[in-house]
Design a protein around this motif. Structure first.
Motif, PDB file in Angstrom:
ATOM      1  N   PRO A  16       8.896   5.138  -3.477  1.00 27.21           N
ATOM      2  CA  PRO A  16       8.565   3.745  -3.822  1.00 27.21           C
ATOM      3  C   PRO A  16       8.710   2.781  -2.646  1.00 27.21           C
ATOM      4  N   GLY A  17       7.820   1.794  -2.601  1.00 24.28           N
ATOM      5  CA  GLY A  17       7.939   0.686  -1.644  1.00 24.28           C
ATOM      6  C   GLY A  17       8.289  -0.564  -2.421  1.00 24.28           C
ATOM      7  N   ARG A  18       7.713  -1.705  -2.047  1.00 24.05           N
ATOM      8  CA  ARG A  18       7.883  -2.883  -2.909  1.00 24.05           C
ATOM      9  C   ARG A  18       7.111  -2.560  -4.184  1.00 24.05           C
ATOM     10  N   PRO A  19       7.797  -2.552  -5.343  1.00 22.87           N
ATOM     11  CA  PRO A  19       7.128  -2.064  -6.559  1.00 22.87           C
ATOM     12  C   PRO A  19       5.840  -2.824  -6.881  1.00 22.87           C
ATOM     13  N   THR A  20       4.828  -2.089  -7.266  1.00 25.69           N
ATOM     14  CA  THR A  20       3.518  -2.693  -7.527  1.00 25.69           C
ATOM     15  C   THR A  20       3.602  -3.854  -8.518  1.00 25.69           C
ATOM     16  N   ALA A  21       4.471  -3.741  -9.505  1.00 24.63           N
ATOM     17  CA  ALA A  21       4.591  -4.820 -10.500  1.00 24.63           C
ATOM     18  C   ALA A  21       4.925  -6.157  -9.836  1.00 24.63           C
ATOM     19  N   ALA A  22       5.531  -6.095  -8.660  1.00 26.68           N
ATOM     20  CA  ALA A  22       5.919  -7.333  -7.963  1.00 26.68           C
ATOM     21  C   ALA A  22       4.829  -7.837  -7.021  1.00 26.68           C
ATOM     22  N   HIS A  23       3.697  -7.145  -6.967  1.00 26.79           N
ATOM     23  CA  HIS A  23       2.653  -7.573  -6.035  1.00 26.79           C
ATOM     24  C   HIS A  23       1.783  -8.696  -6.609  1.00 26.79           C
ATOM     25  N   HIS A  24       1.895  -8.904  -7.895  1.00 26.26           N
ATOM     26  CA  HIS A  24       0.940  -9.815  -8.559  1.00 26.26           C
ATOM     27  C   HIS A  24       1.362 -11.267  -8.391  1.00 26.26           C
ATOM     28  N   ARG A  25       0.753 -11.902  -7.405  1.00 30.48           N
ATOM     29  CA  ARG A  25       1.088 -13.279  -7.046  1.00 30.48           C
ATOM     30  C   ARG A  25      -0.057 -14.217  -7.428  1.00 30.48           C
ATOM     31  N   HIS A  26       0.259 -15.491  -7.517  1.00 30.46           N
ATOM     32  CA  HIS A  26      -0.778 -16.490  -7.816  1.00 30.46           C
ATOM     33  C   HIS A  26      -1.788 -16.512  -6.664  1.00 30.46           C
ATOM     34  N   PRO A  27      -3.092 -16.616  -6.999  1.00 24.51           N
ATOM     35  CA  PRO A  27      -4.096 -16.599  -5.922  1.00 24.51           C
ATOM     36  C   PRO A  27      -3.888 -17.671  -4.851  1.00 24.51           C
ATOM     37  N   ASP A  34       0.843  -1.205   0.000  1.00 21.35           N
ATOM     38  CA  ASP A  34       0.000   0.000   0.000  1.00 21.35           C
ATOM     39  C   ASP A  34       0.876   1.251   0.000  1.00 21.35           C
ATOM     40  N   PHE A  35       2.037   1.136   0.620  1.00 20.29           N
ATOM     41  CA  PHE A  35       2.973   2.264   0.610  1.00 20.29           C
ATOM     42  C   PHE A  35       3.404   2.586  -0.823  1.00 20.29           C
ATOM     43  N   ASP A  36       3.616   1.573  -1.621  1.00 18.15           N
ATOM     44  CA  ASP A  36       3.985   1.796  -3.024  1.00 18.15           C
ATOM     45  C   ASP A  36       2.794   2.315  -3.845  1.00 18.15           C
ATOM     46  N   HIS A  37       1.589   1.829  -3.526  1.00 19.46           N
ATOM     47  CA  HIS A  37       0.397   2.335  -4.236  1.00 19.46           C
ATOM     48  C   HIS A  37       0.283   3.849  -4.074  1.00 19.46           C
ATOM     49  N   LEU A  38       0.554   4.313  -2.865  1.00 22.16           N
ATOM     50  CA  LEU A  38       0.472   5.747  -2.580  1.00 22.16           C
ATOM     51  C   LEU A  38       1.381   6.529  -3.540  1.00 22.16           C
ATOM     52  N   TYR A  39       2.569   6.019  -3.745  1.00 22.43           N
ATOM     53  CA  TYR A  39       3.539   6.663  -4.646  1.00 22.43           C
ATOM     54  C   TYR A  39       3.044   6.666  -6.097  1.00 22.43           C
ATOM     55  N   ARG A  40       2.490   5.541  -6.543  1.00 25.57           N
ATOM     56  CA  ARG A  40       2.032   5.453  -7.957  1.00 25.57           C
ATOM     57  C   ARG A  40       0.863   6.420  -8.201  1.00 25.57           C
ATOM     58  N   TYR A  41      -0.116   6.425  -7.300  1.00 23.01           N
ATOM     59  CA  TYR A  41      -1.259   7.342  -7.457  1.00 23.01           C
ATOM     60  C   TYR A  41      -0.811   8.805  -7.345  1.00 23.01           C
ATOM     61  N   ALA A  42       0.151   9.056  -6.463  1.00 16.72           N
ATOM     62  CA  ALA A  42       0.622  10.437  -6.281  1.00 16.72           C
ATOM     63  C   ALA A  42       1.252  10.948  -7.574  1.00 16.72           C
TER      64      ALA A  42
END
Ligand SMILES: [Fe+2]
Ligand SMILES: [Fe+2]
Ligand SMILES: [Fe+2]
Ligand SMILES: [Fe+2]
Length: 412
Positions: free
Chosen positions: A164-175, A133-141
């Motif tokens: 930047p936090g853990r980059p959003t591109a790296a958040h996409h994990r298998h369900p 969520d910390f990284d989301h804040l940066y992307r939306y900002a």
């Protein structure tokens, strides 16, 4: 001073119904509202939404007319409370400004809960998603300044950093990797139970907000960003809700929902700096005590259980929206490379090319990653990205260069 909602009378249900005027307040002024007053409104809207949805689920799984009538009443009140809270947000606060508020809530809520969590597994779950969520804040900002020329620091002020936090591109994990081990309802600490219910409601609200509003954004890039981050919020809800013990009965869950609302409204009331909102939080607290009394009675009548055996003699210490800059930097340094595998956590560096994480991640990030495109566009236009760093450079060396997007960090 200790406060035990079980010993308070609260407002009787029949006195809780309000008229339309009462539910349609004059919204706050976005230029003067305290960021944490906005945060309290966003969080309590999420709590009330969860209350209403939970009570609808209860209704759908209950064949006892007497119970259905009791929860129909409290459900209607939860809906009224949700309106009274959510309508505090003014229409001139734009979708992106509200979104910045949502991610600030996620960051400072999660960081407080993590620092007040004794269960290792639950604390790890909080620290893990905090960085996202910390990284989301940066992307939306960056999107907001890029497209609207509005700096997100006007919304978050000096309480929360934007970097930047853990980059959003790296958040996409298998369900399948989003399900955590759950607590045990009989021996978990009350604070742990409150923390889980609170974060589930908060993340669910964010998920719902992006599900419904992402397509209201004017640019294709922005719609893409909402879509991408919206899917991460789906992951966060799965991640957090699985921490709760699924073996609780409906009546136990009802009790815990109402108790969580009592704890949070008491906290909001204690912490609020806006006099009008302070009164609202107090009014809602006494309504929740009324709901709690009904939950206590139902638990006793239907299952022969005593609420006081499940709850402490006084509310635990209050929840506070407060600045967590140092804590977030520390967790970022320690955990940026983590991802999940089955119920646990691993460093991405230890995963091979054919791992479930990498295979899934490559599939969704295939040719267009909005969260990276936003930063690329911003840098192309302005020479360097937008950040609001108050305690020095980003603690991660690779993330200190503001002129390039590190697309592969935490993926490779
Ligand atoms: Fe409520
Ligand atoms: Fe988020
Ligand atoms: Fe989230
Ligand atoms: Fe309630």
């Amino acid at each position: 001073m200790s406060f035990n909602p079980l010993e308070e009378k609260g407002t009787p249900i029949e006195k809780q119904y309000r008229d339309w005027r009462n539910l349609n307040p004059i919204p706050y002024d976005k230029t003067t509202v305290h960021p944490y007053t906005r945060a309290r409104i966003i969080l309590m809207n999420g709590i009330e939404t969860e209350a209403a949805i939970f009570l609808h689920q209860f209704n759908r799984h209950c064949d006892d007319m007497e119970v259905k009538k009791v929860i129909a009443e409290s459900r209607r009140i939860e809906q009224q409370q949700q309106k009274a809270v959510n309508y505090q947000i003014p229409a001139d606060e734009t979708l992106l400004e509200v979104t910045i508020g949502y991610e600030q809530v996620a960051v400072d809520l999660t960081a407080w809960l993590a620092q007040n969590e004794k269960d290792e597994n639950v604390k790890q779950a909080l620290d893990f998603a905090l960085l996202e969520d910390f990284d989301h804040l940066y992307r939306y900002a960056d999107l907001m300044d890029l497209e609207c020329g509005i700096k997100a620091e006007r919304v978050v002020q000096e309480y929360t950093e934007i970097t930047p936090g853990r980059p959003t591109a790296a958040h996409h994990r298998h369900p399948q990797d989003e399900i955590r081990k759950h607590i045990n309802k009989d021996d978990a600490d009350i604070q742990t139970k409150l923390n889980i219910l609170t974060i589930v409601a908060g993340e669910q609200q964010t998920m719902n907000f992006y599900m419904n509003n992402g397509n209201r954004h004017g640019s294709n890039l922005g719609r893409g960003l909402y879509m991408e981050i919206g899917q991460v919020e789906e992951q966060h809800v799965s991640h957090y809700e699985s921490l709760n013990d699924p073996n609780m009965s409906w009546y136990e869950m009802l009790l815990m929902h109402e108790y969580t609302e009592c704890w949070l409204y008491y906290s909001m009331y204690k912490e609020e700096v806006d006099e009008v909102l302070k009164k609202l939080w107090e009014q809602h607290l006494y309504m929740e005590i009324g709901h709690l009394n009904h939950a206590v009675k139902l638990l006793k009548e239907k299952e022969g259980k005593e609420a006081k055996d499940m709850l402490p003699k006084a509310l635990p210490s209050i929840f506070k929206f407060q600045s967590n800059k140092e804590y977030i930097r520390k967790i970022l340094e320690e955990q940026i490379h983590l991802t999940t595998q089955d119920q646990g956590y691993v460093s991405v560096k230890d995963l091979d090319e054919n791992s479930r994480f990498r295979t899934f991640n490559k599939k969704v990030n295939n040719i267009w990653v909005p969260s990276n495109e936003v930063i690329k566009d911003y840098i192309f236009r302005n020479g360097m990205d937008y950040r609001f760093e108050l305690e020095g450079e980003n603690p991660i060396k690779e993330l200190q260069d503001r002129t390039t997007v590190i697309e592969t960090l935490a993926i490779k």
